[in-house]
Enzyme design. Structure first.
Site, short mmCIF file in Angstrom:
data_model
loop_
_atom_site.label_atom_id
_atom_site.label_comp_id
_atom_site.label_asym_id
_atom_site.label_seq_id
_atom_site.Cartn_x
_atom_site.Cartn_y
_atom_site.Cartn_z
CG HIS A 160 -2.11 -1.01 0.82
ND1 HIS A 160 -2.11 -2.30 1.30
CD2 HIS A 160 -3.18 -0.92 0.00
CE1 HIS A 160 -3.16 -2.95 0.81
NE2 HIS A 160 -3.82 -2.13 0.02
CD GLU B 171 -9.43 -9.36 -4.22
OE1 GLU B 171 -8.65 -8.45 -3.94
OE2 GLU B 171 -10.42 -9.64 -3.50
CG ASP C 82 -5.08 -9.65 -2.66
OD1 ASP C 82 -4.07 -9.90 -1.97
OD2 ASP C 82 -5.89 -8.76 -2.37
CB CYS D 291 -9.63 -3.00 -9.95
SG CYS D 291 -9.95 -4.38 -8.86
C1 PEP Z 1 -6.09 -6.46 -5.78
O1 PEP Z 1 -5.90 -7.37 -4.97
O2 PEP Z 1 -5.61 -6.47 -6.93
C2 PEP Z 1 -6.90 -5.28 -5.41
C3 PEP Z 1 -7.24 -4.39 -6.29
O3 PEP Z 1 -7.22 -5.17 -4.11
P1 PEP Z 1 -6.24 -4.58 -2.97
O4 PEP Z 1 -4.98 -4.12 -3.64
O5 PEP Z 1 -6.96 -3.45 -2.33
O6 PEP Z 1 -6.05 -5.76 -2.09
MG MG Z 2 -7.09 -7.39 -3.15
#
Ligand code: PEP
Ligand code: MG
Length: 952
Positions: A580, A816, A840, A887
């Protein structure tokens, strides 16, 4: 870009010797205001290091790096000396191409010249009568048709003629014979049947060097009611000398020969049959070239001097290209070998050349007379690809590898500002409770004042929020009580303060989930501020000019606190591209390289550091030329970005009219407006857990409804894809405690958690339905791994659908977890859409923690195993008329965009700062070509092989 132009040619120059010729050249440069007269010393010094004779009666005099200060403007001039001037004690020159280059632009000129030098030019140069003639001679294209073993492929599995043509054009592209666009110029209607299943096709568009590629199918194809087993793909141009092509055609038309061609499956044998240049089966050795500016004139000359000492033939090729004599300077230069490319030397058997190989490899490794930063031998395999995978180091005192993980795009340089945990001196024993408590209160007061000032002077919301959270921590009565307990036990204020903060932060970090660890960093951060005041320690002074922040790890809170005007870039010891913190760095558009190893913390605090957030590379104490290059590249990137920004509100439609929806990922409701301004056509992922985190306690239904309305209002009718609360794993919510788990990523995460807290889920779904007002709302559930989970979540939503009908609602899931991708054919019958979370999905497919400091770079979403799951998901969805988005971070990776589009995804959702460039990239792509690339990517064996398929 330096170009050779007729108005820059001076005919009829005269000089009795080289010194006079050099003076004559400087006079020309001074006259044209490119240099000041002092530049003559630079030219003379350069000639003393080694004559700049290039071959074919041409020299390329240029100054030394020290003389660049006398250059007013980069440029090149040509002077024709019809009587010739003796240049290197042996050869006369008739043409001098004098260069004034502030950085390395002269390499471009060299590239143009070396192409010309392959032909026999000397007499024509000497007898040239006009500037036009000289320019035409220098810019001559190689006329001969290239056909060598690496342009031949046999046993090619091709589904149809389109596929085969794509493969033939790929071979030409990989060997740098044609550019993007060549494929589109190949017209099926112009296929010619040469007989016996051999067909040819040709184009003269986007051809760099005339060449032929030949592909033989594994099994014959049906084409135009005939058989097709061999395709000859010709890239020609106007200057092509047709004799080689005629020779080839003679062989192909000859029935006896064509039968042998048909039966031959070995590429080497086939090349011999066709009269192509073959790769001799000679002893060989390989080395990665480490010279910063590639194999340019000086190192190439050294190489020639060395190879010429041996009588046996020595040849060399770059990567999988054609072999040339390692004894020919012009041929070596024409190879255009860059740093990081692989040179393969081969030596004629049973001659002295075989023993020479070791010496040659050693000389190249030593830099051929230049200082080089060595490539590790292990990089031999990785350097051939565009993979950013750093070398793995298990040693704690790791060496500086100069490569980390590319985490946020852009080039940045500046003084290193290494931030390590500070150490403070203080006595542990206090004077009295009263005195120490007073000391503590004064210090706290001072720190709070500072924080208030920061808040008042900061315009960015995220920075304000961080500091407000710090203020709240300082106001926490529990904190004061615990510290005061220490004071009562006789400790001094700094000792009691430090002990408490340290214990609290350690306990928090020990929970082993990443966001909690980052909250521990916040605690340490305020702890340090107070301790610095208590110990009267001087403030850490930041460098005056924009700097490169170097830290062990940078948590989201650190990044949010950064002053973008002061922090030019970020370099960290640990971290991964989809952690993150990296996501936040990208959102703030600060170039970042993460996971570069602990050695970065030992970088000299004032050394200049250059980082490349696109490749993951960084350089400590770069040369001036590298900085100038970086500035020029950054300028180009800025221009590209500015151009892309101008068109960001236009749709992303490929050259062949295929449109993709481009959406934004956001974590703050207030970010919606900016996303729309950046060109988002939808919000493709609202990470509601981040919205929750901006509240100090769990937001109730009304508070949530208000938040969601902000987003929907700002979207003004554009779709909103909301993900229900995705906590757990590396994303804890302070007010939603989860029992400690051995493997949080495999534990109570996403839907697994909210199905066990249905009130929370109900409240969120209700708030969403109430906020919708028939606007396009798409709700999706995270971390679905089983059909039962999807059905249970959907059933909760359905409870409210009669009472709160929403006419524009779609309900889907995130893909995911590999099990969901594998079950896509079943799930697709029930959901309205899929959104693939590649961060993920990659982590779970490859079993690599996405934030793992050593391994996360290996978790590349372009790994064929992940692509196969994406492919399966898209096919299942489309079969049932459902749409699929991506995404995860992969959606904005320039190498991934053509592949994902080619796999048929309908929407890409990304950080809004990436939208303009991704849209611009898509506008330059051809969908049909992307489909071919994607089909090939599915058959690749590694992520680096997939990345090598994509040019950008
Ligand atoms: C992902 O896992 O690609 C996703 C978009 O969710 P996050 O990064 O918030 O886990
Ligand atoms: Mg994710």
């Amino acid at each position: 870009m330096l170009v050779l132009e007729t108005q820059h040619v001076r005919m009829n120059q005269h000089a009795i010797d080289k010194a006079q010729a050099l003076q004559c050249l400087v006079n020309i440069l001074v006259e044209d205001q490119l240099v000041t007269p002092e530049y003559i010393d630079g030219l003379n010094n350069r000639e003393q290091q080694g004559a700049t004779y290039l071959g074919q009666g041409i020299a390329i005099p240029h100054g030394t790096p020290e003389s660049r200060q006398f250059i007013q403007q980069t440029g090149v001039r040509l002077a024709h000396f019809p009587e010739g001037v003796l240049w290197d004690g042996e050869n006369k020159i008739y043409l001098a191409v004098v260069i004034a280059a502030k950085s390395d632009e002269h390499l471009q000129v060299l590239q143009i010249l070396t192409r010309a030098l392959i032909s026999d030019l000397e007499d024509q140069v000497k007898n040239a009568q006009s500037p036009e003639q000289i320019i035409a001679l220098l810019q001559a294209q190689p006329a001969s048709l290239a056909l060598h073993e690496n342009l031949i492929a046999t046993q090619v599995p091709a589904q149809d003629i389109d596929d085969l043509i794509w493969q033939a054009s790929q071979l030409l592209k990989q060997q740098h014979m044609v550019q993007c666009g060549f494929l589109s110029g190949l017209n099926l209607k112009q296929m010619i049947h040469l007989g016996d299943g051999i067909w040819s096709i040709s184009s003269n568009q986007h051809v760099l060097n005339p060449a032929v590629s030949i592909v033989k199918t594994e099994t014959p194809l049906d084409f135009e009611q005939q058989t097709l087993s061999t395709l000859v793909c010709i890239a020609s141009n106007d200057q092509l000398d047709l004799s080689r092509l005629h020779q080839l055609m003679d062989i192909l038309f000859d029935t006896t020969q064509s039968q042998s061609i048909q039966s031959e499956q070995d590429e080497h044998q086939l090349a011999q049959l066709l009269g192509a240049e073959v790769i001799p089966d000679w002893p060989s050795q390989q080395i990665i070239l480490a010279n910063a500016h590639g194999l340019h004139a000086r190192p190439a000359t050294q190489l020639v001097n060395l190879t010429k000492q041996f009588s046996g033939d020595i040849q060399v090729a770059v990567d999988d290209g054609a072999y040339v004599s390692a004894k020919s300077l012009t041929k070596l230069l024409a190879l255009g070998c860059r740093r990081g490319q692989r040179l393969t030397f081969i030596a004629q058997p049973e001659t002295d050349a075989v023993d020479a190989l070791v010496q040659i490899i050693d000389a190249v490794r030593q830099g051929l007379g230049e200082e080089v930063e060595q490539f590790d031998e292990q990089s031999l395999s990785t350097a051939q690809t565009t993979d950013n995978t750093p070398l793995i180091s298990f040693e704690s005192d790791a060496q500086l590898e100069n490569t980390g993980i590319a985490a946020s795009t852009g080039l940045a340089f500046g003084p290193a500002h290494v931030v390590k945990p500070r150490e403070f001196d203080y006595v542990r024993e206090g004077q009295s409770f009263k005195a120490e408590n007073e000391r503590l209160e004064i210090a706290l007061h001072q720190v709070k004042n500072h924080l208030h000032q920061f808040i008042a002077h900061t315009s960015a919301d995220e920075i304000k929020q961080i500091f407000m959270a710090h203020l709240e921590m300082l106001d926490d009565p529990d904190l004061m009580q615990s510290v005061q307990r220490g004071l009562k036990q006789g400790l001094s204020a700094p000792a009691a303060w430090h002990d408490h903060i340290d214990a609290a932060a350690t306990a928090q970090a020990a929970l082993s989930d990443r966001l909690l660890a980052e909250r521990a960093a916040d605690l340490r951060d305020i702890g340090e501020r107070v301790l610095a005041v208590l110990c009267d320690a001087p403030e850490i002074t930041e460098p005056e000019q924009p700097y490169i922040l170097i830290m062990h790890d940078v948590g989201p809170s650190d990044v949010a606190r950064l002053n973008k005007d002061r922090v030019a870039g970020i370099l960290t010891a640990v971290g991964g591209a989809s952690a993150h913190s990296a996501i936040v760095a990208r959102a703030l558009a600060i170039p970042a390289v993460v996971g570069a190893g602990d050695a970065v913390l030992n970088i000299d605090p004032h050394a200049t550091v250059l980082i490349n957030g696109d490749t993951g590379e960084f350089v400590v104490a770069p040369e001036q030329a590298q900085i100038e290059d970086a500035i020029a590249t950054r300028e180009r990137q800025r221009e590209l970005r500015a151009q892309a920004q101008q068109h960001c509100l236009e749709p992303a439609i490929t050259q062949d009219q295929h449109q993709l929806e481009i959406a934004a990922n956001i974590g703050k409701v207030s970010a919606t407006a900016q996303a729309v301004t950046d060109g988002a056509e939808a919000i493709g992922l609202l990470r509601t857990e981040l919205v929750f985190m901006s509240h100090n306690s769990a937001p109730d239904e009304q508070a949530q409804e208000a938040d969601y309305r902000v987003v929907l209002d700002a979207l003004a009718g554009r779709p909103l894809v909301v993900r229900t609360l995705d906590v757990g794993g590396d994303k804890p919510l302070p007010y939603l405690p989860i029992a400690e788990e051995e493997n949080p990523f495999l534990g109570l995460r996403g839907i697994r958690l909210t199905l066990r807290k249905p009130t929370l889920l109900r409240q969120q779904l209700l708030a969403l339905l109430k906020a919708a007002d028939d606007r396009p709302l798409r709700i999706m559930f995270p971390m679905i791994g089983r059909v039962e989970e999807w059905r249970a979540a959907k059933a909760i939503l359905d409870e409210f659908r009669t009472e709160y009908p929403c006419n524009n609602l779609q309900v889907g899931i995130m893909i995911e977890v590999p099990s969901a991708a594998l079950l896509a054919p079943i799930l697709a019958q029930e959901v309205d859409f899929f959104s693939i979370g590649t961060n993920d999905l990659t982590q779970y497919t490859m079993a690599i923690d996405r934030g793992h400091p050593l391994l996360s770079a290996e978790a590349d979403g372009l790994h064929p195993s992940v692509l196969l799951l994406i492919d399966q998901t898209v096919r299942a969805a489309h079969e049932h008329g459902k749409w699929v988005g991506i995404c995860g971070e992969l959606a904005a990776d320039p190498k991934a965009v053509p592949v994902l589009m080619g796999l048929g995804v309908d929407e890409l959702s990304m950080s809004s700062t990436s939208i303009p460039l991704v849209k611009a990239q898509i506008r330059g792509l051809n969908y049909t070509e992307c489909q071919r690339i994607a089909q090939h990517a599915l058959k690749c064996e590694s992520a680096s092989a997939v990345r090598a398929l994509v040019e950008c």
